[in-house]
Every structure is written in C-alpha cells, then in structure tokens.
Design an enzyme around this catalytic site. Structure first.
Site, PDB file in Angstrom:
ATOM      1  N   ASP A 109       2.628   0.829   7.099  1.00  0.00           N
ATOM      2  CA  ASP A 109       1.757   0.268   6.292  1.00  0.00           C
ATOM      3  C   ASP A 109       2.206  -1.136   6.189  1.00  0.00           C
ATOM      4  OD1 ASP A 109       0.225  -0.188   3.966  1.00  0.00           O
ATOM      5  OD2 ASP A 109       0.925   1.391   2.963  1.00  0.00           O
TER       6      ASP A 109
ATOM      7  N   GLU B   2      -2.754  -1.230  -5.829  1.00  0.00           N
ATOM      8  CA  GLU B   2      -1.347  -1.152  -5.612  1.00  0.00           C
ATOM      9  C   GLU B   2      -0.493  -2.273  -6.140  1.00  0.00           C
ATOM     10  OE1 GLU B   2      -0.193  -1.170  -1.377  1.00  0.00           O
ATOM     11  OE2 GLU B   2      -2.114  -1.903  -1.029  1.00  0.00           O
TER      12      GLU B   2
END
Length: 831
Positions: free
Chosen positions: A327, A526
């Site tokens: 990520d 997020e």
C-alpha cells in the site's frame, strides 16, 4: 541508462540474512509474535495455467534485462510525482493514481486527458532507444465502487451496501461494468475488490468491506474477481473488456484493536486465518492477479514485512501465483525501514513497492543493494518473474498503446444506461428497512416533502473514494447523468400526478401527506474516517429535530440514513415512522424511489431485500450489544410491529480531548480563519478555500498521513486560525493537572510575530501567549500550558476556542493536530 554505483558503504547495506525472519516450526506457538504457522492454513488451487511459451519468454527477458531494468519493475510511482521521462529512464514497472492525483495535476481532469496520459506513460515505457528491453508499464487505480475517479462514470454503492444485497450474481455484473469503464480511459489494473472483514466499525474504512461475516465476504470475492478479470483460464485480458484485480488488504486490516486505521490486529492466528484469511481462498481460486498487503500489523509485526504471511502463507501455502504489491508507502512503517529504504519488505515477499513519492530513493536503494549483493538476485528475479507473468496474462506486451485497445475512448460507455441500470438495481437491493409503522410504501399521487442536506447531494450519497480521495469538495455538476435521492423521489411522485417539495430544514408551503428526511454521515476515507465511538457525529444530528417537528404536526416521517457503517441513531429511530438504511448508494438515486414509492394502488413496486451486513449497535459502544443483529431486515411482507422506544444517549462521537486531527475538526468543532479582531471570519469546511478577502488561502497538506493537515498561506497583515465550538467546555480540571494545549505545526515561512490564544464564553473572555515559531520545514508538536491562559484571566470552565494561532505579516504554515495532553516535543513559555 546505467546506474553508477557510488559509496555503497555509506548505505546501511547489510547481509540478506540480516533481514531473514525466523520461521516457526509446527511445534512452536505463534500467538504474540506475529509469526504465522503456514502448515495450519488451507491450501488452494491457483487456476491460471502456466503457458510454456510465456515461461520461455520470461526466462529470455530475465537473461536480457539489466539490473537497472529489473529493479525498475519492482517500483510503482504516483502520477503526481512521476513523468513519462522518469518511467523511461528508470524502467518503472507501474504507475498509480492516488485519490487526489490526476493528469496534468488536475484531479478533476476530463476522461480524454486520462487516456492521453495513459498513452504517454505506456509509450515511454516501451521506448527502446536506450537499448533496453522496453517492458510496458501498467497503471493501477482505485476503482473500488465503479471507475469513480472519473467524472461521468457510474458510481456504484460502496461495498457495505453491496453486502446488504446478498446477490453474488449482481456483484459479478458490477465488476464487469467497472472493468469496461476503466478500459475507456486506458487503465489496466484496479485496486479492488477490498475483501476486508471489519470487526470494529469505528474504523474509517469499514464501508469498503462487504460485511463483518467472513462467509458473506467470501461468497462475493470470486464473483467480483470474475467480473473484473473474466475466467481465470482465459489470457489476454486487454483483447477483451477486462482488467486485472487486486484483493486487499492482506491481512486483517479490518481486525485492528479499536478499529484504528493502520493499527495492530491483536488476535490469535486461528482468528486471523478463519475470519480475515477466509475470503482470500475464493480470490486465489478465481485467479486474482495481484494482492495488496496491508498497512496494519498482526501481533505487533507490520504485514508489509511479515515473511511468514506473505511468503509462507499466501504464496507457498495458499498457492497464490500472481504478484504482491504494498500500500501507499507502507514499506516505510516496517521495523527498521523508512520510506526511502526497505529491503526487508522485498525479502518478506513483496514484489512491487507502491512508492508514490518515494519511488526514486527506493529505486536507488534497491539498486545499490542489489549491486552490492546484499539482496539475492534470486529474490529479485522471482519478483520480476511474477510481475512479468501477470503482464503477459494481461496481454500488455501485444496490446499496443491504451488508446488503440478495445473500448478505449468510447466515452458513451462511461455512465452508460446499461451500467446505470445495474447500479440502480444495486441501490434497490441494498436498502435495509429497520422500522415501518405503516408509513411505507408512500402513495405516489400525494404531496411529498423531502428534507435534509444530503437529499440533493450526489457527493454525500457516494462517500469517499469518489473523484477525490475523501470524496469532499465536490458539487452535483461533477456527476453528469447522475440522479440524487431527491430527484429520484420527485420524478416518481410527479410521474403519478403528485407533487414534491425539497426543504433542507423541513419547512413547507403546503402541508405534505408524508415526509422523507435524509440524514447521516458526510464523506470520508481512510485515516479521517476513524471514530472513537459508534455515535453519529454531533454536528450531523440536526435532522433529529426536523423529524420530531414534522411528526408533531401529524406528518408521517420516513428517515433515510446515508452511512458507511451501523451507528447509534436512536433518536431518529424513535422519531421516524419508518427507517431505511441507504448506506452510500452512489449516483443512481432512483433506486431509493423504486422501493419507497408505491404504485397507483398503493402497493409496493419493489420490496425491500437488504439485510444488515453487520450488527447495529444499541449504544455508541458495541460492548453494550446489538439493537439489530447481523442479517436483520424487514420487508413489506413483515407487517407492522409495535415499537418500543429506545433510550436516547447524549454524547459526542469523538475523543473530547482531541479538537482537530488529520486535517479535520472533531465533531461539534470548526476550523475558522479570519482577522485577529474576529472580523471577516470564515469556517473552513472544504479545501482549497480563500479567506480574509483573498489574503489567505487554505489547502490540504500531507502530515503523518496523506492530506492530514491544513496549510495556511497568508500574504500579509494579521490572521487568526481558530479551532472553536459554540458549546463551551470545562478544562479547569486539566488546567490544574498541568495539561497543555498541544498543536502540531510545520512552519515554512515564519510570521513577523505569533501568539497562541484561547477564547472563552463572553466577549472579553480569553487570553493570549506570544510565541516564537521558527521556519524549520518539519512538523513539531508544541505545547502551551493551560495555566498560562488561566494566569492571564481566562475562565477555564467555559472555553469555546482552546486554540487560536494569531500571526502578523506573510506566513506559511500547516496545522495537523490540536488536542490536550502532556507529550509536547517543545513546551512554549508563558510569555
């Protein structure tokens, strides 16, 4: 291009053994160490056939590739930090577009610009003028609920809503439609599906998961992968209408303690396997091409550096045959690593570094270590082989530039009627009915009032990961062809000869026969979506009063909740005659009207099919139990049931000692910018924003997290940035306890003078402390003792603005956090 190796000794280049991870034996306990025991995990069959001709081509390429070309394949750069010339020079294997990146620096770029950019990067990657082999790059994008980065695309409901449908066949259609729209703009790879199994819905990414139930998630994964990629035994995806997929985030991103994003899953290996690992079986058995590793940790060990899971479990035991990507700069969180250097991740089994803005130092570091021999060439060749194998399966070696491929530039496919019909069906099937005292279905021929700020707002209905990363700062004009919830209701009512009125506050000119009140969460993604409790943010509860007011006038009230998670909203459940959870439905608002509005005879046109994908809380804490269990959902066939009033709990949804975090004010708090004398004040709700007559500009800036700060640039004069609330707070206890007001700030241009002020309830109530804030270009957590303000006469029992930064003259600074605490990096004196 050839890298000239410099002072390798200056790079902390250790031996490969230094990064090796001890592997548990069958008899070793693993709980508490973050080391998995692969032998207890299930085996799966990866159905993508190995073509001997392709394997021969891979072997030939490996022989001909320079070490520079091999290392380049392991690196992925963000569109906003790389150019086509960079891709050619460094032989980069991939680029991605982050949530707020776009062609030519424009996140709102038209679709045509995306395709032009895809051509430019592809052509640079295959340019062999320097003598290289010219391996095509691939472009990854977060098409997580449709190709939602692109203006005009179909935006499907977020995964939590899809989980309510219980319809794998429709999931496969959504995947296929998404793949087609991605192909229109030239990308080949989507970072989807998210197969997380959220266990704590305080987590800000919980809505990206289909359900808290691993079996339900697993039942969807294969369907979505097939929709995106097609059958696993059919190669050359680019010759058809497919893209490669990426299941994420491996592993247990939804299992962290307290639902903290990028946190630690403090669970047993059995829970890790049976809850969070279960969906990966269907992903592997349907041939998913890539797996993205999580930011998070398991038992204190970061996933991106966990060899026992990436190599031992995923690759060796489960048999995953694609490649593993990290990520966004997640490698920098691995123990002993930085964003610029992390050989540990490669040795753990990572194949491609998502290094958006750190790609060049990562490339240089890996290259130096490879040349020094401290990273085994066998590991590099294995990673490159996996990447090349996926690229051959994709067909990128023979597909030509993106604009020449099937579907490219067919703009009518974006938001096509066929795709919007699929999304509309998904909205219908995702709706969950929690209460109905006979208010539904609504009669189409009467007068309908629609209230609530979210009713006519596509962005609000679409949530995060929509055009922008957090899904904020958008207008309805950015969603051409879409239908808001209000528009869908109005069209259905008008078509039957009735009338509809939109009123945000619930006022009306003629008494309606019924009212629909749309309320709920605002978009987030997020980091910024994490919450301390499962209560709706206090500043979003205003519609409760609207519902009560309408009901008191004898008007049947239907509450429609837009939300990315189950939340305690007992006042709305009590006040409304019917309560519908719409989740985050996306661009096709007619799907709500299909179910709420009956036919001419007053009968339902469509029934409710949705069932809760996760339990609904009784209170802001799931520890108090579920009000509605997983799988609950009424239908029109359920009939009326007596309603027992629920307890209504007052309270805020956020930590009372945190006022501003990750660039966002806490619930009931606001970020205000104005003159020092409070003239010309402006509440900053979206960025970019201008203030103080154009003398100041507020934009997003990166901090500990992406866009986790607000940058304030003042051209001249005085300015005051305040974190304030209308409701006074009592911090006298904290003042007596030597607590400080903490603020984390990065100063790029120091003001002529600065002061930290505190304001309390009353026109003359407050105090200020002169401070020195030098320009040092890095974030520093400063602290001012609350006692400083008390000593200057501030009433600490009724504070309305615990932090105000006053500056004079030109200034440039970024603020990421304001809270109370004692852990200042630098305590400022009282003046």
């Amino acid at each position: 291009m050839r890298f000239v190796l410099g002072a390798v000794a200056a790079l902390a280049v250790g031996s490969a053994a230094a990064w090796a991870e001890p592997q548990p034996t069958a008899s070793q306990p693993t709980d508490g160490h973050g080391l998995a025991h692969p032998a207890i995990w299930p085996k799966y069959h990866y159905p993508v056939p190995r073509d001997p001709a392709v394997e021969a081509k891979i072997a030939d390429l490996l022989k001909r590739m320079t070490i520079e070309e091999k290392v380049g394949q392991l690196v992925q750069a963000d569109l906003g930090s790389v150019t086509p010339a960079d891709v050619k020079k460094y032989h980069l294997g991939s680029i991605l577009v982050g949530g707020n990146s776009g062609p030519n620096g424009n996140d709102f770029a038209p679709a045509r610009d995306w395709l032009k950019a895809a051509d430019a990067f592809y052509l640079a990657s295959v340019d062999k003028s320097d003598g290289g082999v010219g391996i095509p790059e691939i472009w990854g994008i977060d098409a997580v609920h449709g190709h939602a980065n692109i203006i005009g695309a179909t935006v499907f409901p977020h995964n939590i809503g899809l989980g309510a449908m219980r319809d794998p066949a429709l999931i496969e259609k959504i995947g296929a439609a998404t793949a087609q729209e991605v192909r229109v703009t030239g990308q080949e790879w989507t970072f989807a599906p998210t197969v997380t199994v959220p266990q704590d819905y305080r987590w800000g990414r919980a809505y990206e998961g289909y359900s808290s139930n691993p079996q339900l998630v697993a039942s969807y994964v294969g369907a979505m992968v097939r929709g995106l990629q097609g059958p696993p035994d059919k190669p050359n995806l680019l010759a058809r209408d497919k893209v490669i997929a990426s299941t994420k985030h491996f592993l247990a991103d939804g299992g962290t303690k307290n639902g903290v994003d990028q946190g630690d899953a403090q669970i047993s290996e059995k829970e890790l396997r049976d809850i969070h690992g279960l969906p990966y079986g269907q992903a592997i058995e349907n041939g998913v091409a890539t797996v993205m590793v999580s930011f998070s940790s398991w038992q204190g060990r970061k996933m991106t550096g966990n060899k026992s899971l990436i190599t031992g479990v995923l690759k060796d035991r489960m048999g995953f045959g694609g490649f593993v990507v990290s990520d966004w700069n997640a490698h920098g969180q691995v123990e002993g690593c930085t964003n610029d250097s992390c050989p540990q991740a490669l040795m753990a089994g990572l194949d491609m570094y998502m290094a958006p803005d750190s790609w060049k130092p990562i490339y240089n570091d890996l290259l130096a270590r490879a040349k020094a021999g401290t990273i085994p060439m066998s590991r590099i060749d294995d990673a490159v082989s996996r990447i090349l194998r996926v690229k051959f399966r994709l067909g990128v070696f023979t597909a030509g530039k993106p604009s020449s491929r099937p579907l490219a530039g067919q703009w009518n496919i974006l938001g096509s009627p066929e795709h919007r019909a699929i999304a509309r069906q998904a909205v219908r099937e995702s709706l969950v009915l929690l209460k109905n005292d006979g208010a539904l279905p609504l009669k189409p021929g009467g007068r309908l009032l629609v209230a609530g700020e979210g009713a006519d707002d596509v962005s609000r209905a679409s949530g995060g990961w929509t055009i922008s990363w957090q899904g904020t700062g958008l207008t309805n004009s950015m969603f051409p062809g879409s239908t808001t919830l209000w528009q869908g209701l109005k069209e259905a009512v008008n078509a039957a000869g009735g009338s509809a009125q939109l009123s945000h506050d619930g006022s009306f000119t003629e008494k309606p026969d019924a009212a629909v009140v749309v309320f709920g969460e605002k978009p987030y993604a997020e980091f910024q979506g994490d919450r301390a409790t499962l209560a709706l943010d206090a500043d979003l509860t205003g519609p409760y009063a609207t519902m009560k007011k309408l009901k008191a006038q004898g008007i049947p009230v239907v509450a429609v909740m837009i939300t990315g998670r189950p939340l305690e909203v007992n006042p709305a459940l009590n006040a409304a005659d019917a309560f519908v959870v719409a989740w985050l439905p996306g661009t096709e608002g007619e799907g709500l009207a299909d179910v709420l509005i009956g036919d001419a005879a007053g009968k339902p046109r469509y029934d409710f099919k949705g069932k809760l994908p996760a339990a609904w809380p009784k209170t802001p804490s799931m520890a108090d139990g579920a009000l509605f269990p997983f799988g609950y959902g009424l239908s029109y066939k359920s009939g009326r049931a007596p309603w027992k009033a629920l307890p209504e709990i007052a309270g805020d949804a956020r930590d009372a000692r945190v006022y501003f975090a990750n660039g966002v004010p806490a619930a009931s708090w606001s970020l205000i910018l104005g003159n020092i004398d409070r003239a010309d004040e402006k509440r900053i709700t979206t960025v970019p924003a201008d203030a103080i007559g154009g003398r100041a500009k507020v934009t997003a800036a990166d901090a500990a997290v992406q866009e986790g700060a607000r940058r304030v640039q003042v051209s001249d004069g005085g300015a005051a940035l305040a974190v304030s609330s209308h409701d006074p707070i009592n911090v006298s206890r904290e003042t007596n306890g030597d607590v400080l007001v903490l603020f984390t700030v990065k100063v790029d241009k120091a003001p002529a003078s600065a002061a930290v002020a505190l304001r309390c309830d009353g026109s003359d109530c407050g105090a200020r402390v002169p401070v020195s804030l030098p320009a040092n270009g890095k974030y520093v957590r400063y602290g001012v003792p609350l006692k400083c303000f008390a000593a200057k006469g501030a009433d600490m029992t009724k504070v309305t603005a615990p932090f105000i930064l006053e500056t004079t003259g030109p200034a440039d600074y970024s603020l990421s956090e304001v809270r109370l605490g004692t852990d200042a990096e630098q305590v400022l004196p009282c003046g």
